[in-house]
Design a protein around this motif. Structure first.
Motif, mmCIF file in Angstrom:
data_model
loop_
_atom_site.group_PDB
_atom_site.id
_atom_site.type_symbol
_atom_site.label_atom_id
_atom_site.label_comp_id
_atom_site.label_asym_id
_atom_site.label_seq_id
_atom_site.Cartn_x
_atom_site.Cartn_y
_atom_site.Cartn_z
ATOM 1 N N ARG A 101 -11.934 -7.587 -7.609
ATOM 2 C CA ARG A 101 -13.037 -6.803 -7.071
ATOM 3 C C ARG A 101 -13.084 -6.889 -5.549
ATOM 4 O O ARG A 101 -13.263 -5.870 -4.868
ATOM 5 C CB ARG A 101 -14.352 -7.313 -7.649
ATOM 6 C CG ARG A 101 -15.554 -6.499 -7.183
ATOM 7 C CD ARG A 101 -16.790 -7.321 -7.052
ATOM 8 N NE ARG A 101 -17.986 -6.492 -7.073
ATOM 9 C CZ ARG A 101 -19.203 -6.987 -6.973
ATOM 10 N NH1 ARG A 101 -19.395 -8.275 -6.900
ATOM 11 N NH2 ARG A 101 -20.251 -6.184 -6.965
ATOM 12 N N ALA A 102 -12.933 -8.095 -4.998
ATOM 13 C CA ALA A 102 -13.007 -8.260 -3.552
ATOM 14 C C ALA A 102 -11.911 -7.456 -2.848
ATOM 15 O O ALA A 102 -12.150 -6.846 -1.795
ATOM 16 C CB ALA A 102 -12.906 -9.741 -3.181
ATOM 17 N N GLN A 103 -10.715 -7.452 -3.423
ATOM 18 C CA GLN A 103 -9.637 -6.654 -2.838
ATOM 19 C C GLN A 103 -9.999 -5.173 -2.833
ATOM 20 O O GLN A 103 -9.775 -4.463 -1.845
ATOM 21 C CB GLN A 103 -8.342 -6.870 -3.621
ATOM 22 C CG GLN A 103 -7.716 -8.231 -3.407
ATOM 23 C CD GLN A 103 -6.495 -8.429 -4.276
ATOM 24 O OE1 GLN A 103 -6.514 -8.158 -5.471
ATOM 25 N NE2 GLN A 103 -5.419 -8.909 -3.680
ATOM 26 N N ALA A 104 -10.576 -4.700 -3.938
ATOM 27 C CA ALA A 104 -10.963 -3.295 -4.029
ATOM 28 C C ALA A 104 -12.084 -2.961 -3.049
ATOM 29 O O ALA A 104 -12.110 -1.874 -2.452
ATOM 30 C CB ALA A 104 -11.379 -2.959 -5.464
ATOM 31 N N VAL A 105 -13.025 -3.902 -2.856
ATOM 32 C CA VAL A 105 -14.111 -3.690 -1.900
ATOM 33 C C VAL A 105 -13.558 -3.581 -0.484
ATOM 34 O O VAL A 105 -13.985 -2.720 0.308
ATOM 35 C CB VAL A 105 -15.153 -4.821 -2.007
ATOM 36 C CG1 VAL A 105 -16.140 -4.772 -0.845
ATOM 37 C CG2 VAL A 105 -15.917 -4.725 -3.329
ATOM 38 N N GLY A 113 -13.757 3.312 7.223
ATOM 39 C CA GLY A 113 -13.592 3.139 8.659
ATOM 40 C C GLY A 113 -13.786 1.741 9.192
ATOM 41 O O GLY A 113 -13.734 1.531 10.409
ATOM 42 N N ALA A 114 -14.008 0.756 8.312
ATOM 43 C CA ALA A 114 -14.212 -0.613 8.777
ATOM 44 C C ALA A 114 -12.865 -1.282 9.030
ATOM 45 O O ALA A 114 -12.030 -1.362 8.127
ATOM 46 C CB ALA A 114 -14.998 -1.409 7.745
ATOM 47 N N PRO A 115 -12.623 -1.807 10.231
ATOM 48 C CA PRO A 115 -11.321 -2.400 10.564
ATOM 49 C C PRO A 115 -11.214 -3.851 10.090
ATOM 50 O O PRO A 115 -11.095 -4.787 10.893
ATOM 51 C CB PRO A 115 -11.285 -2.302 12.088
ATOM 52 C CG PRO A 115 -12.725 -2.447 12.487
ATOM 53 C CD PRO A 115 -13.528 -1.770 11.400
ATOM 54 N N ILE A 116 -11.262 -4.059 8.788
ATOM 55 C CA ILE A 116 -11.120 -5.400 8.231
ATOM 56 C C ILE A 116 -9.862 -5.446 7.366
ATOM 57 O O ILE A 116 -9.338 -4.405 6.972
ATOM 58 C CB ILE A 116 -12.360 -5.820 7.410
ATOM 59 C CG1 ILE A 116 -12.538 -4.924 6.176
ATOM 60 C CG2 ILE A 116 -13.614 -5.784 8.289
ATOM 61 C CD1 ILE A 116 -13.632 -5.393 5.232
ATOM 62 N N THR A 117 -9.395 -6.671 7.066
ATOM 63 C CA THR A 117 -8.186 -6.830 6.259
ATOM 64 C C THR A 117 -8.434 -7.854 5.156
ATOM 65 O O THR A 117 -9.338 -8.705 5.250
ATOM 66 C CB THR A 117 -6.998 -7.309 7.110
ATOM 67 O OG1 THR A 117 -7.275 -8.638 7.583
ATOM 68 C CG2 THR A 117 -6.757 -6.364 8.284
ATOM 69 N N TRP A 118 -7.594 -7.789 4.124
ATOM 70 C CA TRP A 118 -7.674 -8.765 3.034
ATOM 71 C C TRP A 118 -7.346 -10.164 3.556
ATOM 72 O O TRP A 118 -7.990 -11.150 3.161
ATOM 73 C CB TRP A 118 -6.720 -8.360 1.926
ATOM 74 C CG TRP A 118 -6.659 -9.316 0.763
ATOM 75 C CD1 TRP A 118 -5.574 -9.980 0.296
ATOM 76 C CD2 TRP A 118 -7.762 -9.713 -0.081
ATOM 77 N NE1 TRP A 118 -5.909 -10.779 -0.779
ATOM 78 C CE2 TRP A 118 -7.253 -10.626 -1.027
ATOM 79 C CE3 TRP A 118 -9.119 -9.394 -0.111
ATOM 80 C CZ2 TRP A 118 -8.037 -11.216 -2.011
ATOM 81 C CZ3 TRP A 118 -9.916 -9.984 -1.090
ATOM 82 C CH2 TRP A 118 -9.383 -10.884 -2.026
ATOM 83 N N GLU A 119 -6.380 -10.267 4.465
ATOM 84 C CA GLU A 119 -6.020 -11.562 5.032
ATOM 85 C C GLU A 119 -7.198 -12.185 5.772
ATOM 86 O O GLU A 119 -7.423 -13.401 5.714
ATOM 87 C CB GLU A 119 -4.820 -11.401 5.977
ATOM 88 C CG GLU A 119 -3.517 -11.049 5.285
ATOM 89 C CD GLU A 119 -3.459 -9.622 4.768
ATOM 90 O OE1 GLU A 119 -2.672 -9.366 3.835
ATOM 91 O OE2 GLU A 119 -4.233 -8.765 5.295
ATOM 92 N N GLN A 120 -7.965 -11.357 6.459
ATOM 93 C CA GLN A 120 -9.156 -11.838 7.159
ATOM 94 C C GLN A 120 -10.177 -12.392 6.177
ATOM 95 O O GLN A 120 -10.766 -13.464 6.394
ATOM 96 C CB GLN A 120 -9.752 -10.674 7.962
ATOM 97 C CG GLN A 120 -11.025 -10.996 8.721
ATOM 98 C CD GLN A 120 -11.637 -9.740 9.331
ATOM 99 O OE1 GLN A 120 -11.240 -8.618 8.990
ATOM 100 N NE2 GLN A 120 -12.591 -9.918 10.230
ATOM 101 N N VAL A 121 -10.399 -11.685 5.079
ATOM 102 C CA VAL A 121 -11.365 -12.126 4.065
ATOM 103 C C VAL A 121 -10.909 -13.436 3.434
ATOM 104 O O VAL A 121 -11.722 -14.352 3.226
ATOM 105 C CB VAL A 121 -11.561 -11.027 3.003
ATOM 106 C CG1 VAL A 121 -12.383 -11.544 1.828
ATOM 107 C CG2 VAL A 121 -12.243 -9.812 3.623
ATOM 108 N N GLY A 126 -11.588 -19.272 2.732
ATOM 109 C CA GLY A 126 -10.987 -20.600 2.672
ATOM 110 C C GLY A 126 -10.615 -20.940 1.248
ATOM 111 O O GLY A 126 -9.974 -20.178 0.552
ATOM 112 N N ARG A 127 -11.086 -22.088 0.770
ATOM 113 C CA ARG A 127 -10.774 -22.510 -0.598
ATOM 114 C C ARG A 127 -11.808 -21.994 -1.598
ATOM 115 O O ARG A 127 -11.715 -22.266 -2.790
ATOM 116 C CB ARG A 127 -10.713 -24.023 -0.671
ATOM 117 C CG ARG A 127 -12.042 -24.700 -0.365
ATOM 118 C CD ARG A 127 -11.921 -26.199 -0.466
ATOM 119 N NE ARG A 127 -13.220 -26.830 -0.227
ATOM 120 C CZ ARG A 127 -13.444 -28.126 -0.371
ATOM 121 N NH1 ARG A 127 -12.463 -28.913 -0.759
ATOM 122 N NH2 ARG A 127 -14.634 -28.627 -0.139
#
Length: 282
Positions: A101-105, A113-121, A126-127
């Motif tokens: 779900r988080a990946q899809a969000v 248009g939000a400049p965010i990435t999965w790696e950032q999330v 973290g853990r």
């Protein structure tokens, strides 16, 4: 006694490590704190180790993601056996789906248009068990919204919002049965928090009480005085225990540990009904 039965660590979407949560609970003057991370028991061992040399009591628990009648709700589970197979399997299924779900969000946010990435999330999480609060923090980092609360609007991450994606959620009656099967007890978290979206009916709460629900979280930041009075009356009518708590998330929310607390008699009743685990002391 000062008893706070709902707090999160960075094993899910809080910002304190489990050990930091214990230290902060001691600093806040609490006698008892419950660790209730979302659908996980990953922080239990670290929190228990951090109790040494303190007078604090830890109640091991979890906050379960549930859905009934199309409405998302949360169920607090306390003092259950974390190894009981059926309940452990359901928690694992929910956690796995949280990642999907988080990946899809994230992808929906990017499409908007939000400049965010999965790696950032993932870095923010973290853990911890990744979820929407971590996406919200990424939106704050990117300057899309001013703060985490602003991210949970219909424009972005709120239930039914533009970037929202459904996730696996357990039927609450099934959750009650699973927790009871693992020797634990259940409390319906913030049942009147209407600012989060639709809330379940009193008839549904009555059905859950008949299915074995133990209590209602009445004293909570998201409940005004009128809502607290109504829920307190409903709990008395249904024979449910009343709890209070902060729903602490560290710096991700402004609420402080011990902002609302549970009466010692209600706490003792919860402990007395549980057979799966016991509160942990230093």
């Amino acid at each position: 006694m000062r008893i706070d039965l709902h707090a999160h660590s960075n094993a899910s979407d809080g910002t304190d490590s489990p050990a930091e949560l214990v230290r902060n609970a001691v600093a806040a003057g609490l006698d008892v704190v419950a660790l209730t991370d979302h659908d996980t028991t990953a922080g239990w061992a670290e929190a228990a180790d951090a109790l040494h040399g303190t007078a604090l009591t830890l109640v091991p628990g979890a906050e379960l993601s549930c859905r009934v009648e199309g409405i998302s709700m949360h169920m607090l589970a306390y003092l259950f056996d974390p190894e009981e197979p059926a309940f452990a399997r359901e928690r694992e299924l929910v956690r796995t789906d949280r990642v999907r779900r988080a990946q899809a969000v994230v992808e929906r946010c990017r499409a908007l248009g939000a400049p965010i990435t999965w790696e950032q999330v993932l870095r923010i999480a973290g853990r911890g068990a990744v979820g929407r609060p971590h996406v919200a923090s990424a939106l704050v980092e990117a300057g899309v919204v001013a703060d985490v609360d602003s991210a949970f609007s219909k424009e972005w991450l709120a239930n039914g919002g533009r970037a929202d994606v459904p996730k696996r959620e357990t039927d609450p009656a099934e959750a009650v049965a699973l927790v009871r099967g693992a020797g634990g007890v259940t409390v319906f978290a913030h049942p009147g928090a209407s600012k989060r979206g639709r809330t379940v009916s009193e008839a549904t709460i009555a059905d859950l009480a008949a299915a074995g629900l133990t209590g209602l979280e009445v004293d909570h930041l998201d409940h005004d005085e009128e809502t607290r009075a109504r829920l307190r009356g409903l709990a008395a009518e249904l024979g449910l225990l009343v709890t209070g708590s902060s729903d602490y998330h560290g710096s991700r929310k402004t609420v402080r540990l011990g902002a609302d607390t549970t009466d010692p008699a209600a706490y003792e009743a919860l402990v007395g009904l549980a057979t799966g685990a016991k509160p942990i002391t230093g």
